[in-house]
Design an enzyme around this catalytic site. Structure first.
Site, PDB file in Angstrom:
ATOM      1  N   THR A  38       1.387  10.151   3.929  1.00 53.22           N
ATOM      2  CA  THR A  38       0.698  11.262   3.269  1.00 53.22           C
ATOM      3  C   THR A  38      -0.615  11.604   3.976  1.00 53.22           C
ATOM      4  O   THR A  38      -1.253  12.597   3.628  1.00 53.22           O
ATOM      5  CB  THR A  38       0.424  10.944   1.782  1.00 53.22           C
ATOM      6  OG1 THR A  38       0.072   9.573   1.668  1.00 53.22           O
ATOM      7  CG2 THR A  38       1.637  11.218   0.925  1.00 53.22           C
TER       8      THR A  38
ATOM      9  N   ASP B 215       0.877  -1.159   0.000  1.00 42.99           N
ATOM     10  CA  ASP B 215       0.000   0.000   0.000  1.00 42.99           C
ATOM     11  C   ASP B 215       0.931   1.231   0.000  1.00 42.99           C
ATOM     12  O   ASP B 215       2.127   1.098   0.291  1.00 42.99           O
ATOM     13  CB  ASP B 215      -0.870  -0.052   1.258  1.00 42.99           C
ATOM     14  CG  ASP B 215      -1.718   1.178   1.436  1.00 42.99           C
ATOM     15  OD1 ASP B 215      -2.409   1.567   0.492  1.00 42.99           O
ATOM     16  OD2 ASP B 215      -1.686   1.758   2.537  1.00 42.99           O
ATOM     17  N   LEU B 216       0.402   2.401  -0.326  1.00 37.09           N
ATOM     18  CA  LEU B 216       1.276   3.589  -0.372  1.00 37.09           C
ATOM     19  C   LEU B 216       1.167   4.420   0.908  1.00 37.09           C
ATOM     20  O   LEU B 216       2.074   4.430   1.751  1.00 37.09           O
ATOM     21  CB  LEU B 216       0.927   4.438  -1.597  1.00 37.09           C
ATOM     22  CG  LEU B 216       1.747   5.718  -1.770  1.00 37.09           C
ATOM     23  CD1 LEU B 216       3.222   5.425  -1.978  1.00 37.09           C
ATOM     24  CD2 LEU B 216       1.208   6.535  -2.943  1.00 37.09           C
ATOM     25  N   ASP B 217       0.010   5.088   1.055  1.00 32.65           N
ATOM     26  CA  ASP B 217      -0.155   5.978   2.203  1.00 32.65           C
ATOM     27  C   ASP B 217      -0.213   5.174   3.500  1.00 32.65           C
ATOM     28  O   ASP B 217      -1.043   4.283   3.642  1.00 32.65           O
ATOM     29  CB  ASP B 217      -1.445   6.792   2.021  1.00 32.65           C
ATOM     30  CG  ASP B 217      -1.778   7.612   3.256  1.00 32.65           C
ATOM     31  OD1 ASP B 217      -0.839   8.047   3.941  1.00 32.65           O
ATOM     32  OD2 ASP B 217      -2.977   7.798   3.541  1.00 32.65           O
TER      33      ASP B 217
ATOM     34  N   ARG C 216     -11.036   9.206  -2.925  1.00 37.10           N
ATOM     35  CA  ARG C 216     -11.304  10.644  -2.788  1.00 37.10           C
ATOM     36  C   ARG C 216     -12.814  10.916  -2.812  1.00 37.10           C
ATOM     37  O   ARG C 216     -13.334  11.656  -1.992  1.00 37.10           O
ATOM     38  CB  ARG C 216     -10.614  11.386  -3.937  1.00 37.10           C
ATOM     39  CG  ARG C 216     -10.461  12.883  -3.694  1.00 37.10           C
ATOM     40  CD  ARG C 216      -9.795  13.540  -4.887  1.00 37.10           C
ATOM     41  NE  ARG C 216      -8.615  12.797  -5.336  1.00 37.10           N
ATOM     42  CZ  ARG C 216      -8.064  12.943  -6.527  1.00 37.10           C
ATOM     43  NH1 ARG C 216      -8.558  13.817  -7.391  1.00 37.10           N
ATOM     44  NH2 ARG C 216      -7.006  12.224  -6.864  1.00 37.10           N
TER      45      ARG C 216
ATOM     46  N   LYS D 234     -11.037  -0.672  -1.827  1.00 36.66           N
ATOM     47  CA  LYS D 234     -10.875  -1.572  -0.689  1.00 36.66           C
ATOM     48  C   LYS D 234     -12.073  -1.350   0.244  1.00 36.66           C
ATOM     49  O   LYS D 234     -12.502  -0.212   0.368  1.00 36.66           O
ATOM     50  CB  LYS D 234      -9.577  -1.242   0.062  1.00 36.66           C
ATOM     51  CG  LYS D 234      -8.312  -1.365  -0.800  1.00 36.66           C
ATOM     52  CD  LYS D 234      -7.129  -0.672  -0.125  1.00 36.66           C
ATOM     53  CE  LYS D 234      -5.934  -0.626  -1.059  1.00 36.66           C
ATOM     54  NZ  LYS D 234      -4.796   0.134  -0.521  1.00 36.66           N
TER      55      LYS D 234
ATOM     56  N   SER E 185      -2.595   0.702  -4.278  1.00 36.71           N
ATOM     57  CA  SER E 185      -3.056   1.892  -3.551  1.00 36.71           C
ATOM     58  C   SER E 185      -4.390   2.403  -4.072  1.00 36.71           C
ATOM     59  O   SER E 185      -4.712   2.217  -5.240  1.00 36.71           O
ATOM     60  CB  SER E 185      -1.993   2.987  -3.701  1.00 36.71           C
ATOM     61  OG  SER E 185      -2.496   4.240  -3.307  1.00 36.71           O
ATOM     62  N   ALA E 186      -5.141   3.078  -3.206  1.00 35.08           N
ATOM     63  CA  ALA E 186      -6.401   3.701  -3.615  1.00 35.08           C
ATOM     64  C   ALA E 186      -6.167   5.065  -4.252  1.00 35.08           C
ATOM     65  O   ALA E 186      -7.068   5.649  -4.845  1.00 35.08           O
ATOM     66  CB  ALA E 186      -7.310   3.863  -2.398  1.00 35.08           C
TER      67      ALA E 186
ATOM     68  N   GLU F 256      -0.242  -3.390   4.555  1.00 33.43           N
ATOM     69  CA  GLU F 256      -1.369  -2.450   4.596  1.00 33.43           C
ATOM     70  C   GLU F 256      -1.496  -1.773   5.957  1.00 33.43           C
ATOM     71  O   GLU F 256      -1.271  -2.410   6.982  1.00 33.43           O
ATOM     72  CB  GLU F 256      -2.668  -3.221   4.359  1.00 33.43           C
ATOM     73  CG  GLU F 256      -3.331  -2.988   3.028  1.00 33.43           C
ATOM     74  CD  GLU F 256      -3.852  -1.591   2.796  1.00 33.43           C
ATOM     75  OE1 GLU F 256      -3.955  -0.804   3.753  1.00 33.43           O
ATOM     76  OE2 GLU F 256      -4.163  -1.268   1.640  1.00 33.43           O
ATOM     77  N   ASP F 257      -1.892  -0.507   5.956  1.00 29.84           N
ATOM     78  CA  ASP F 257      -2.105   0.186   7.236  1.00 29.84           C
ATOM     79  C   ASP F 257      -3.585   0.412   7.540  1.00 29.84           C
ATOM     80  O   ASP F 257      -3.921   0.867   8.634  1.00 29.84           O
ATOM     81  CB  ASP F 257      -1.414   1.555   7.236  1.00 29.84           C
ATOM     82  CG  ASP F 257      -2.123   2.536   6.322  1.00 29.84           C
ATOM     83  OD1 ASP F 257      -2.406   2.167   5.168  1.00 29.84           O
ATOM     84  OD2 ASP F 257      -2.417   3.658   6.764  1.00 29.84           O
TER      85      ASP F 257
ATOM     86  N   LYS G 158      -8.631   6.641   5.894  1.00 32.27           N
ATOM     87  CA  LYS G 158      -7.433   5.974   5.370  1.00 32.27           C
ATOM     88  C   LYS G 158      -7.826   4.853   4.417  1.00 32.27           C
ATOM     89  O   LYS G 158      -8.656   4.018   4.760  1.00 32.27           O
ATOM     90  CB  LYS G 158      -6.597   5.415   6.517  1.00 32.27           C
ATOM     91  CG  LYS G 158      -5.754   6.485   7.178  1.00 32.27           C
ATOM     92  CD  LYS G 158      -4.710   5.890   8.097  1.00 32.27           C
ATOM     93  CE  LYS G 158      -3.832   6.980   8.672  1.00 32.27           C
ATOM     94  NZ  LYS G 158      -2.970   6.465   9.733  1.00 32.27           N
ATOM     95  N   GLY G 159      -7.227   4.858   3.245  1.00 27.72           N
ATOM     96  CA  GLY G 159      -7.497   3.812   2.266  1.00 27.72           C
ATOM     97  C   GLY G 159      -8.805   4.011   1.500  1.00 27.72           C
ATOM     98  O   GLY G 159      -9.124   3.246   0.604  1.00 27.72           O
ATOM     99  N   VAL G 160      -9.555   5.053   1.854  1.00 22.92           N
ATOM    100  CA  VAL G 160     -10.847   5.337   1.211  1.00 22.92           C
ATOM    101  C   VAL G 160     -10.616   6.287   0.030  1.00 22.92           C
ATOM    102  O   VAL G 160      -9.841   7.241   0.139  1.00 22.92           O
ATOM    103  CB  VAL G 160     -11.817   5.970   2.246  1.00 22.92           C
ATOM    104  CG1 VAL G 160     -13.143   6.339   1.608  1.00 22.92           C
ATOM    105  CG2 VAL G 160     -12.017   5.022   3.421  1.00 22.92           C
TER     106      VAL G 160
HETATM  107  P1  B16 Z   1      -6.117  10.431  -3.826  1.00 23.82           P
HETATM  108  P2  B16 Z   1      -3.580   4.331   0.085  1.00 23.82           P
HETATM  109  C1  B16 Z   1      -5.344   6.369   0.053  1.00 23.82           C
HETATM  110  O1  B16 Z   1      -4.051   5.878  -0.165  1.00 23.82           O
HETATM  111  C2  B16 Z   1      -5.355   7.259   1.286  1.00 23.82           C
HETATM  112  O2  B16 Z   1      -5.114   6.494   2.453  1.00 23.82           O
HETATM  113  C3  B16 Z   1      -6.711   7.920   1.409  1.00 23.82           C
HETATM  114  O3  B16 Z   1      -6.739   8.757   2.547  1.00 23.82           O
HETATM  115  C4  B16 Z   1      -6.996   8.722   0.127  1.00 23.82           C
HETATM  116  O4  B16 Z   1      -8.270   9.351   0.190  1.00 23.82           O
HETATM  117  C5  B16 Z   1      -6.937   7.760  -1.062  1.00 23.82           C
HETATM  118  O5  B16 Z   1      -5.661   7.159  -1.101  1.00 23.82           O
HETATM  119  C6  B16 Z   1      -7.200   8.480  -2.387  1.00 23.82           C
HETATM  120  O6  B16 Z   1      -6.134   9.346  -2.642  1.00 23.82           O
HETATM  121  O7  B16 Z   1      -7.005  11.556  -3.428  1.00 23.82           O
HETATM  122  O8  B16 Z   1      -4.658  10.788  -3.916  1.00 23.82           O
HETATM  123  O9  B16 Z   1      -6.600   9.739  -5.083  1.00 23.82           O
HETATM  124  O10 B16 Z   1      -3.467   4.169   1.564  1.00 23.82           O
HETATM  125  O11 B16 Z   1      -4.599   3.393  -0.553  1.00 23.82           O
HETATM  126  O12 B16 Z   1      -2.244   4.289  -0.593  1.00 23.82           O
HETATM  127 MG    MG Z   2      -2.858   3.138   3.339  1.00 23.19          MG
END
Ligand code: B16
Ligand code: MG
Length: 217
Positions: free
Chosen positions: A16, A8-10, A48, A144, A113-114, A168-169, A44-46
């Site tokens: 981030t 996963d990224l964030d 935009r 996810k 990543s999301a 994953e976090d 987190k992981g949700v």
């Molecule tokens: P973006 P991950 C997720 O990253 C973030 O945890 C989440 O807070 C954010 O809304 C989502 O990416 C969408 O990000 O606005 O840059 O498209 O943890 O899945 O790497």
């Molecule tokens: Mg994450």
């Protein structure tokens, strides 16, 4: 056997979440809605879109479709102003140690990543070349805990899901990895990520011996 490693990224490679928080807070406040760190935690992981829907629901606010799209753009522009300033120093401790080991041992690596900004962020922190494939918010239709993102990553790595290991976090991410039939490794708190096969506070707690044991299993 060859294993596939999916990151996963964030919250796993970089933090981030602090920038998402600043951008969401500014945006929420601009339409008269409160936004707390605890709420940010739940996003987190949700995606935009889902995040903005949730914030408006918390604030009991409804918008027209045009306004909604406009706010998504504003939030992302603000978020990107922070991303633009990112560099290698933002890589979380010991992440490169694990990535380098996997590459030396010849195990393919994917990003799962999301975020729609994933590629941009990996470029900023100089990690793009470590990944054999990037599966992100631009390549999936279901977020996810749907396992789509991880199935796509496994397919691109040409490794069967049961031989994939996911870092994953987010709870939703752990659920997605479990639903995909992969080994799930939670990065964060044990009480939050109790559904994971293993949980560590961060990568400094993950030894090369542990990674070797995953590879040989
Ligand atoms: P973006 P991950 C997720 O990253 C973030 O945890 C989440 O807070 C954010 O809304 C989502 O990416 C969408 O990000 O606005 O840059 O498209 O943890 O899945 O790497
Ligand atoms: Mg994450």
């Amino acid at each position: 056997t060859k294993k596939g490693f999916i990151f996963d990224l964030d919250g796993v490679i970089v933090d981030t979440a602090k920038y998402h928080f600043l951008a969401w807070k500014k945006l929420a406040n601009s339409v008269g809605v409160d936004f707390t760190e605890a709420q940010n935690e739940q996003l987190k992981g949700v995606s935009r879109k889902k995040s903005l829907e949730q914030i408006l629901e918390w604030g009991d606010k409804s918008l027209s479709e045009e306004e909604f799209i406009e706010l998504m753009v504003l939030k992302n522009d603000d978020y990107l102003s922070y991303v633009d300033k990112m560099d290698e120093n933002e890589i979380l401790p010991d992440v490169p140690k694990i990535l380098n080991f996997l590459i030396e041992e010849g195990h393919p690596i994917a990003l799962g990543s999301a975020s729609k900004n994933a590629r941009n962020i990996l470029e900023k922190v100089n990690l793009l070349s470590y990944f054999n494939t990037i599966v992100d918010g631009n390549s999936v239709t279901k977020g996810k805990p749907n396992p789509e993102v991880f199935f796509k990553a496994a397919k691109a790595l040409k490794v069967p899901p049961k031989d994939c290991i996911v870092f994953e976090d987010a709870r939703a991410g752990i659920k997605a990895a479990n639903l995909a039939g992969m080994i799930s490794i939670g990065i964060g708190q044990k009480d939050v990520l109790h559904e994971a096969n293993y949980v560590f506070n961060d990568f400094t707690e993950i030894s090369i011996d542990f990674i070797k044991s995953l590879i040989n299993n």
